[in-house]
Design a protein around this motif. Sequence first.
Motif, PDB file in Angstrom:
ATOM      1  N   MET A   1       0.847  -1.207   0.000  1.00 35.09           N
ATOM      2  CA  MET A   1       0.000   0.000   0.000  1.00 35.09           C
ATOM      3  C   MET A   1       0.877   1.250   0.000  1.00 35.09           C
ATOM      4  O   MET A   1       0.600   2.216  -0.719  1.00 35.09           O
TER       5      MET A   1
ATOM      6  N   SER B   1      -3.011   5.103   3.056  1.00 37.80           N
ATOM      7  CA  SER B   1      -3.966   5.411   1.995  1.00 37.80           C
ATOM      8  C   SER B   1      -5.360   5.612   2.586  1.00 37.80           C
ATOM      9  O   SER B   1      -5.814   4.805   3.404  1.00 37.80           O
TER      10      SER B   1
ATOM     11  N   THR C   1      -8.996   5.875   1.022  1.00 36.61           N
ATOM     12  CA  THR C   1      -9.956   5.903  -0.087  1.00 36.61           C
ATOM     13  C   THR C   1     -11.350   5.553   0.436  1.00 36.61           C
ATOM     14  O   THR C   1     -12.320   6.203   0.083  1.00 36.61           O
ATOM     15  N   THR C   2     -11.446   4.556   1.299  1.00 34.96           N
ATOM     16  CA  THR C   2     -12.751   4.122   1.811  1.00 34.96           C
ATOM     17  C   THR C   2     -13.343   5.223   2.695  1.00 34.96           C
ATOM     18  O   THR C   2     -12.645   5.794   3.529  1.00 34.96           O
TER      19      THR C   2
ATOM     20  N   GLY D   1     -18.035   1.676   1.017  1.00 34.18           N
ATOM     21  CA  GLY D   1     -17.280   0.470   0.672  1.00 34.18           C
ATOM     22  C   GLY D   1     -16.157   0.761  -0.300  1.00 34.18           C
ATOM     23  O   GLY D   1     -15.446   1.752  -0.181  1.00 34.18           O
ATOM     24  N   GLY D   2     -16.010  -0.138  -1.293  1.00 30.93           N
ATOM     25  CA  GLY D   2     -14.901  -0.022  -2.242  1.00 30.93           C
ATOM     26  C   GLY D   2     -15.206   0.875  -3.433  1.00 30.93           C
ATOM     27  O   GLY D   2     -14.532   0.780  -4.462  1.00 30.93           O
TER      28      GLY D   2
ATOM     29  N   ILE E   1      -8.245   2.989   7.482  1.00 27.58           N
ATOM     30  CA  ILE E   1      -6.907   3.443   7.039  1.00 27.58           C
ATOM     31  C   ILE E   1      -5.906   2.472   7.649  1.00 27.58           C
ATOM     32  O   ILE E   1      -5.660   2.504   8.859  1.00 27.58           O
ATOM     33  N   SER E   2      -5.364   1.590   6.828  1.00 28.32           N
ATOM     34  CA  SER E   2      -4.368   0.648   7.335  1.00 28.32           C
ATOM     35  C   SER E   2      -3.192   1.442   7.898  1.00 28.32           C
ATOM     36  O   SER E   2      -2.798   2.459   7.302  1.00 28.32           O
TER      37      SER E   2
ATOM     38  N   MET F   1      -5.052 -10.538   8.153  1.00 26.74           N
ATOM     39  CA  MET F   1      -4.381  -9.252   7.891  1.00 26.74           C
ATOM     40  C   MET F   1      -4.425  -8.372   9.144  1.00 26.74           C
ATOM     41  O   MET F   1      -4.594  -7.155   9.068  1.00 26.74           O
TER      42      MET F   1
ATOM     43  N   SER G   1      -5.925  -1.830  10.319  1.00 30.03           N
ATOM     44  CA  SER G   1      -6.696  -0.980   9.395  1.00 30.03           C
ATOM     45  C   SER G   1      -7.927  -0.382  10.069  1.00 30.03           C
ATOM     46  O   SER G   1      -9.074  -0.638   9.665  1.00 30.03           O
TER      47      SER G   1
ATOM     48  N   SER H   1      -8.793 -12.163   2.771  1.00 31.31           N
ATOM     49  CA  SER H   1      -9.078 -10.721   2.600  1.00 31.31           C
ATOM     50  C   SER H   1      -9.012 -10.334   1.116  1.00 31.31           C
ATOM     51  O   SER H   1      -9.579  -9.312   0.720  1.00 31.31           O
TER      52      SER H   1
ATOM     53  N   LEU I   1     -12.112  -9.588  -0.954  1.00 34.66           N
ATOM     54  CA  LEU I   1     -12.939  -8.518  -0.362  1.00 34.66           C
ATOM     55  C   LEU I   1     -12.343  -7.131  -0.506  1.00 34.66           C
ATOM     56  O   LEU I   1     -13.041  -6.127  -0.414  1.00 34.66           O
TER      57      LEU I   1
ATOM     58  N   ILE J   1     -11.581  -4.269  -2.057  1.00 32.00           N
ATOM     59  CA  ILE J   1     -12.278  -3.842  -3.279  1.00 32.00           C
ATOM     60  C   ILE J   1     -12.906  -5.122  -3.826  1.00 32.00           C
ATOM     61  O   ILE J   1     -12.280  -5.897  -4.578  1.00 32.00           O
ATOM     62  N   ASN J   2     -14.152  -5.320  -3.403  1.00 35.09           N
ATOM     63  CA  ASN J   2     -14.818  -6.606  -3.610  1.00 35.09           C
ATOM     64  C   ASN J   2     -14.859  -7.054  -5.072  1.00 35.09           C
ATOM     65  O   ASN J   2     -15.174  -6.267  -5.963  1.00 35.09           O
TER      66      ASN J   2
ATOM     67  N   ASP K   1     -16.967  -8.849  -6.531  1.00 33.87           N
ATOM     68  CA  ASP K   1     -18.318  -8.701  -7.116  1.00 33.87           C
ATOM     69  C   ASP K   1     -18.494  -7.293  -7.675  1.00 33.87           C
ATOM     70  O   ASP K   1     -19.054  -7.091  -8.749  1.00 33.87           O
TER      71      ASP K   1
ATOM     72  N   ALA L   1     -19.072  -6.422 -11.566  1.00 36.69           N
ATOM     73  CA  ALA L   1     -20.279  -5.681 -11.982  1.00 36.69           C
ATOM     74  C   ALA L   1     -19.882  -4.428 -12.759  1.00 36.69           C
ATOM     75  O   ALA L   1     -20.482  -4.095 -13.780  1.00 36.69           O
TER      76      ALA L   1
HETATM   77  C1  FAD Z   1      -6.716  -5.791   4.677  1.00 35.87           C
HETATM   78  C2  FAD Z   1      -7.458  -4.587   4.200  1.00 35.87           C
HETATM   79  C3  FAD Z   1      -6.814  -3.362   4.224  1.00 35.87           C
HETATM   80  C4  FAD Z   1      -7.480  -2.211   3.789  1.00 35.87           C
HETATM   81  N1  FAD Z   1      -6.820  -1.021   3.850  1.00 35.87           N
HETATM   82  C5  FAD Z   1      -7.443   0.109   3.444  1.00 35.87           C
HETATM   83  C6  FAD Z   1      -6.775   1.367   3.523  1.00 35.87           C
HETATM   84  O1  FAD Z   1      -5.618   1.457   3.930  1.00 35.87           O
HETATM   85  N2  FAD Z   1      -7.438   2.463   3.121  1.00 35.87           N
HETATM   86  C7  FAD Z   1      -8.714   2.415   2.650  1.00 35.87           C
HETATM   87  O2  FAD Z   1      -9.239   3.457   2.284  1.00 35.87           O
HETATM   88  N3  FAD Z   1      -9.394   1.240   2.563  1.00 35.87           N
HETATM   89  C8  FAD Z   1      -8.771   0.087   2.957  1.00 35.87           C
HETATM   90  N4  FAD Z   1      -9.448  -1.118   2.899  1.00 35.87           N
HETATM   91  C9  FAD Z   1     -10.850  -1.132   2.441  1.00 35.87           C
HETATM   92  C10 FAD Z   1     -11.016  -1.568   0.996  1.00 35.87           C
HETATM   93  O3  FAD Z   1     -10.305  -0.706   0.176  1.00 35.87           O
HETATM   94  C11 FAD Z   1     -12.494  -1.604   0.598  1.00 35.87           C
HETATM   95  O4  FAD Z   1     -13.041  -0.350   0.742  1.00 35.87           O
HETATM   96  C12 FAD Z   1     -13.262  -2.521   1.451  1.00 35.87           C
HETATM   97  O5  FAD Z   1     -12.643  -3.771   1.462  1.00 35.87           O
HETATM   98  C13 FAD Z   1     -14.681  -2.662   0.927  1.00 35.87           C
HETATM   99  O6  FAD Z   1     -15.456  -2.991   2.031  1.00 35.87           O
HETATM  100  P1  FAD Z   1     -16.929  -3.580   2.029  1.00 35.87           P
HETATM  101  O7  FAD Z   1     -16.892  -5.021   1.744  1.00 35.87           O
HETATM  102  O8  FAD Z   1     -17.543  -3.156   3.315  1.00 35.87           O
HETATM  103  O9  FAD Z   1     -17.703  -2.766   0.940  1.00 35.87           O
HETATM  104  P2  FAD Z   1     -18.347  -3.039  -0.445  1.00 35.87           P
HETATM  105  O10 FAD Z   1     -17.369  -2.901  -1.519  1.00 35.87           O
HETATM  106  O11 FAD Z   1     -19.493  -2.078  -0.514  1.00 35.87           O
HETATM  107  O12 FAD Z   1     -18.930  -4.511  -0.408  1.00 35.87           O
HETATM  108  C14 FAD Z   1     -19.995  -4.886   0.489  1.00 35.87           C
HETATM  109  C15 FAD Z   1     -20.780  -6.029  -0.131  1.00 35.87           C
HETATM  110  O13 FAD Z   1     -21.512  -5.529  -1.250  1.00 35.87           O
HETATM  111  C16 FAD Z   1     -21.234  -6.310  -2.391  1.00 35.87           C
HETATM  112  N5  FAD Z   1     -21.166  -5.410  -3.552  1.00 35.87           N
HETATM  113  C17 FAD Z   1     -20.682  -4.146  -3.564  1.00 35.87           C
HETATM  114  N6  FAD Z   1     -20.816  -3.613  -4.784  1.00 35.87           N
HETATM  115  C18 FAD Z   1     -21.398  -4.553  -5.550  1.00 35.87           C
HETATM  116  C19 FAD Z   1     -21.810  -4.605  -6.905  1.00 35.87           C
HETATM  117  N7  FAD Z   1     -21.644  -3.549  -7.704  1.00 35.87           N
HETATM  118  N8  FAD Z   1     -22.365  -5.739  -7.355  1.00 35.87           N
HETATM  119  C20 FAD Z   1     -22.554  -6.788  -6.555  1.00 35.87           C
HETATM  120  N9  FAD Z   1     -22.199  -6.797  -5.260  1.00 35.87           N
HETATM  121  C21 FAD Z   1     -21.625  -5.710  -4.765  1.00 35.87           C
HETATM  122  C22 FAD Z   1     -19.915  -6.999  -2.112  1.00 35.87           C
HETATM  123  O14 FAD Z   1     -19.846  -8.239  -2.798  1.00 35.87           O
HETATM  124  C23 FAD Z   1     -19.967  -7.207  -0.615  1.00 35.87           C
HETATM  125  O15 FAD Z   1     -20.644  -8.400  -0.344  1.00 35.87           O
HETATM  126  C24 FAD Z   1      -8.816  -2.294   3.318  1.00 35.87           C
HETATM  127  C25 FAD Z   1      -9.461  -3.529   3.270  1.00 35.87           C
HETATM  128  C26 FAD Z   1      -8.796  -4.660   3.712  1.00 35.87           C
HETATM  129  C27 FAD Z   1      -9.505  -5.985   3.637  1.00 35.87           C
END
Ligand code: FAD
Length: 408
Positions: free
Chosen positions: A103, A137, A139-140, A145-146, A171-172, A218, A223, A379, A382, A384-385, A387, A391
């Motif tokens: 990262m 970083s 971004t979230t 979510g991602g 924020i990791s 992780m 984070s 991890s 997940l 940035i999922n 799915d 999509a």
């Molecule tokens: C080890 C680790 C370190 C990280 N470090 C950081 C960091 O330093 N800084 C940072 O900003 N973030 C960080 N993140 C967060 C990462 O970047 C994502 O934002 C986060 O993993 C997404 O979380 P979420 O599952 O809650 O959200 P979502 O992406 O919203 O997903 C939630 C659920 O919705 C589903 N979903 C979402 N969109 C769709 C779609 N379009 N179609 C179908 N299904 C969908 C997914 O399958 C999932 O089941 C980290 C994550 C991890 C695992």
Amino acid sequence: MNVQETGIRVAAGTKTSEAFSRSRNSFQQRTAAVAKAAAAEVEEVDRAARFPQKAIDAARQERLLGAQIPIELGGDSASISDITDMCYALGRACASTAMIFAMHQTKVACLVRHGAGSSWHEKLMSRVASEQLLLASSTTEGQNGGNIRFSSAAVEHAGAEISLVRNATVISYGAQADGIVSIARRDNDAAGSDQVLLAMTKDNYTLEPTLGWETLGMRGTCSAGFELKFKGSAEQIFPEAYEAIHAQTMTPVAHLCWSSVWAGIAAAAVERAQLFIRKAARGSGGQLPPGAAHFTAAKMSLTKLRAIITSNLDTYAARERDQRALSSLEFQSQINLLKVEASELAVATVMHAMRACGLSGYRNDGDFTVGRHLRDVLSAPLMINNDRILANIGTASLMSAVPVTLRD
Ligand SMILES: Cc1cc2nc3c(=O)[nH]c(=O)nc-3n(C[C@H](O)[C@H](O)[C@H](O)COP(=O)(O)OP(=O)(O)OC[C@H]3O[C@@H](n4cnc5c(N)ncnc54)[C@H](O)[C@@H]3O)c2cc1C
């Protein structure tokens, strides 16, 4: 022959020239020293969900945090290939250390590729090299979510001064970092997708903890969630729009580095499975145990995983300076699919390793345990999922042509 070709670095701003080999061999040795420190504390880091301090200290000692910074600004001008090799080697030793490193390097890549020509960002590059600053970083945001290409919090402008208040859900190593690179809405009137990237150093912001980090794997990335409050100067905003930085650097470098970390975790699990199968075979007069087929499957998927990473590395390296090619639908689909494919293959590889070892792999003690590897690698899909990615690129995949040759 120029400085870069001879592999000799002349330290910026010093009178004495420091002979410094930046050959692959040097990077390998320096990374091995960091991996050794990471491996020594990996169990404790995982158990206590604590930051791998000794490993990151070793990375500073080996001056790897500034490896990508151009030689003239005090770094080693390391290539994306050098960095992903480091991520892989660290992933074999400690997944959290490797992900922190990956990262950080992704943020440094944004600085190097999009901060050149901006005196504030060039100064930060010099500081990353000389002080070995660790960059995190953000971004979230909130419940978003991602969905990185949408920001809620906007940069507030007051003349040359700017400020930002952000609900940074993850924020990791936020608490341990020396700086943060964050996305934000350009200003109060901008749409959520009209984003900028800004770099901040510790003296510009405060972090109020909002969420802990008690997770399956992780754990050492720490984070946690924070309310991020920043005050600084407008110069800290990268000159280019985030949209371009996202396509050309943030996404490709993140996906290449993350995939290399996951491949490292998978390789470590395969190594344990190999030791287990060898031991079992020795104990039964050379007869392979029934789980051996899973070991072969683990090796096979690790081979595929390494192949897709190196093939994408070549694709990226060939287009590195070609903004149009990097922003093309073809390349964007390919580099997003790398993340999906690599994360799924890494999980499958570790699962095969676990099944090859059987109960010895499932146990949390003993030489053949792969529980930590499995928890860490889970991890990957997940982060940035997958799915969400699948999509998002559905339409682009429909529009890009089916290749007519193997090497198209
Ligand atoms: C080890 C680790 C370190 C990280 N470090 C950081 C960091 O330093 N800084 C940072 O900003 N973030 C960080 N993140 C967060 C990462 O970047 C994502 O934002 C986060 O993993 C997404 O979380 P979420 O599952 O809650 O959200 P979502 O992406 O919203 O997903 C939630 C659920 O919705 C589903 N979903 C979402 N969109 C769709 C779609 N379009 N179609 C179908 N299904 C969908 C997914 O399958 C999932 O089941 C980290 C994550 C991890 C695992």
